[in-house]
Design an enzyme around this catalytic site. Structure first.
Site, PDB file in Angstrom:
ATOM      1  N   GLY A 145      -7.044  22.556   5.557  1.00 14.16           N
ATOM      2  CA  GLY A 145      -5.647  22.109   5.557  1.00 14.16           C
ATOM      3  C   GLY A 145      -5.033  22.166   4.173  1.00 14.16           C
ATOM      4  O   GLY A 145      -4.571  21.160   3.643  1.00 14.16           O
ATOM      5  N   LYS A 147     -10.937   8.102  11.137  1.00 10.76           N
ATOM      6  CA  LYS A 147     -11.118   7.917   9.694  1.00 10.76           C
ATOM      7  C   LYS A 147     -12.282   6.982   9.389  1.00 10.76           C
ATOM      8  O   LYS A 147     -12.965   7.152   8.371  1.00 10.76           O
ATOM      9  CB  LYS A 147      -9.816   7.400   9.067  1.00 10.76           C
ATOM     10  N   SER A 170      -9.083   7.306   5.095  1.00  9.86           N
ATOM     11  CA  SER A 170      -7.774   6.642   4.916  1.00  9.86           C
ATOM     12  C   SER A 170      -7.994   5.141   4.837  1.00  9.86           C
ATOM     13  O   SER A 170      -8.955   4.615   5.413  1.00  9.86           O
ATOM     14  CB  SER A 170      -6.875   6.948   6.117  1.00  9.86           C
ATOM     15  N   ASN A 228     -10.127  17.978   4.318  1.00 15.58           N
ATOM     16  CA  ASN A 228      -8.834  17.313   4.138  1.00 15.58           C
ATOM     17  C   ASN A 228      -7.952  17.343   5.384  1.00 15.58           C
ATOM     18  O   ASN A 228      -7.124  16.458   5.572  1.00 15.58           O
ATOM     19  CB  ASN A 228      -8.103  17.981   2.964  1.00 15.58           C
ATOM     20  N   TYR A 252      -6.354   7.392  15.148  1.00 13.27           N
ATOM     21  CA  TYR A 252      -6.462   7.795  13.725  1.00 13.27           C
ATOM     22  C   TYR A 252      -7.493   6.928  12.998  1.00 13.27           C
ATOM     23  O   TYR A 252      -8.341   7.437  12.252  1.00 13.27           O
ATOM     24  CB  TYR A 252      -5.074   7.665  13.099  1.00 13.27           C
ATOM     25  N   ARG A 299      -0.209  22.404   2.410  1.00 17.63           N
ATOM     26  CA  ARG A 299       0.835  21.464   1.965  1.00 17.63           C
ATOM     27  C   ARG A 299       0.214  20.094   1.661  1.00 17.63           C
ATOM     28  O   ARG A 299      -0.984  19.888   1.875  1.00 17.63           O
ATOM     29  CB  ARG A 299       1.944  21.341   3.010  1.00 17.63           C
ATOM     30  N   ALA A 303     -10.010   5.290  14.257  1.00 15.23           N
ATOM     31  CA  ALA A 303     -11.360   5.620  14.730  1.00 15.23           C
ATOM     32  C   ALA A 303     -11.865   6.880  14.040  1.00 15.23           C
ATOM     33  O   ALA A 303     -13.017   6.950  13.583  1.00 15.23           O
ATOM     34  CB  ALA A 303     -11.347   5.812  16.247  1.00 15.23           C
TER      35      ALA A 303
END
Ligand code: NAD
Length: 249
Positions: free
Chosen positions: A14, A161, A144, A92, A157, A17, A159
């Site tokens: 990823g 991370k 995160s 990432n 999300y 950007r 779970a």
């Protein structure tokens, strides 16, 4: 003076950007040959390759859905074949599909876990053998603050991370004696397209809880990733580095 990542071969998932792009650009500026993946943003990928090669850096882009294991193997194998080794993998790539549990569909859960967590397995697995053979390597995985603290509307999300943290600690224990480290960066609130989707109220509430009183820039996160990928960090493994302005204390 030689640069910190001279002749190192790096792959970032990823990379077109946001945080991924900052990581790609910082590795290149510090001497690395950088490969990156992207899912669909072909134009951004081409522009980034043109910018990197225009500055005299060696770079490669792979169109690859991070959730696809075969695509991960293809990308890692090509880096090893063309450049001779894979020294650093940065996982990432990540997405959100937020919603309270009441409304969250199975597809929202599967898509987020597939992109964010399965992808970490995919690229770690693909890099595992070459790194073991080299007896050196660095894997840095993007978690995160939400994986540590939780957040309403982000069960999927969070779970994914939190899963990255358990995965990384386990792999760090498997690979420690082989000269390969596995670490995690846990960003807080970073200004990118991902957080650009938040409402002003959500943004203000989030920033109000950050002791340093400002959002992170993608570069703040890239600095932590490069440190964990560097020679200076050779005795650090299985670590979760919080880069969140103090949010998760
Ligand atoms: P972003 O949306 O700006 O960029 C995400 C990148 O991942 C893009 O390059 C996108 O193309 C890529 N990507 C998404 N799905 C993919 C797929 N299936 N296959 C390949 N590539 C894919 O997001 P960002 O803010 O730069 O986030 C980067 C990472 O940092 C993510 O893992 C995210 O969860 C994490 N993170 C971000 C924040 C934040 O506040 N922005 C906070 C904590 C963690």
């Amino acid at each position: 003076m030689s640069k910190r990542f001279e002749n190192r071969n790096v792959l970032v998932t990823g990379g077109t950007r946001g945080i991924g792009r900052a990581i790609v650009e910082r590795f290149a500026a510090e001497g690395a040959n950088v490969a990156f993946t992207y899912r669909s943003s072909r134009e951004e990928a081409d522009a980034l390759i043109a910018s990197l090669t225009g500055q005299g850096f060696k770079a490669k882009a792979f169109q690859a859905d991070a959730a696809d294991f075969t695509a991960a193997e293809t990308a890692i194998n090509e880096v090893v074949t063309d450049w001779g080794s894979i020294d650093v993998v940065v996982n990432n790539a990540g997405i959100t599909r937020d919603g309270l549990m009441l409304r969250m569909s199975q597809d929202d859960f599967d898509a987020v876990v597939g992109t964010n967590l399965k992808s970490v397995f995919n690229y770690a697995k693909a890099a595992y053998r070459p790194m073991m053979k080299q007896r050196s390597g660095r894997i840095v995985n993007m978690s995160s603050v939400v994986g540590v603290m939780g957040n309403p509307g982000q069960t999927n999300y969070a779970a994914s991370k939190a899963g990255i943290i358990g995965f990384s600690k386990s792999l760090a224990k498997e690979l420690g004696a082989r000269g390969v480290t596995v670490n995690v960066v846990a960003p807080g609130y970073v200004e990118t397209d991902m957080t650009g989707a938040l409402s002003d109220a959500a943004r203000e509430a989030m920033l109000g809880a950050v002791p340093v009183g400002r959002p992170a820039s993608p570069d703040d996160i890239a600095s932590a990733v490069l440190f964990l990928a560097s020679d200076e960090a050779s005795y650090i493994t299985g670590h979760v580095l919080h880069v969140d302005g103090g949010l998760a204390m």
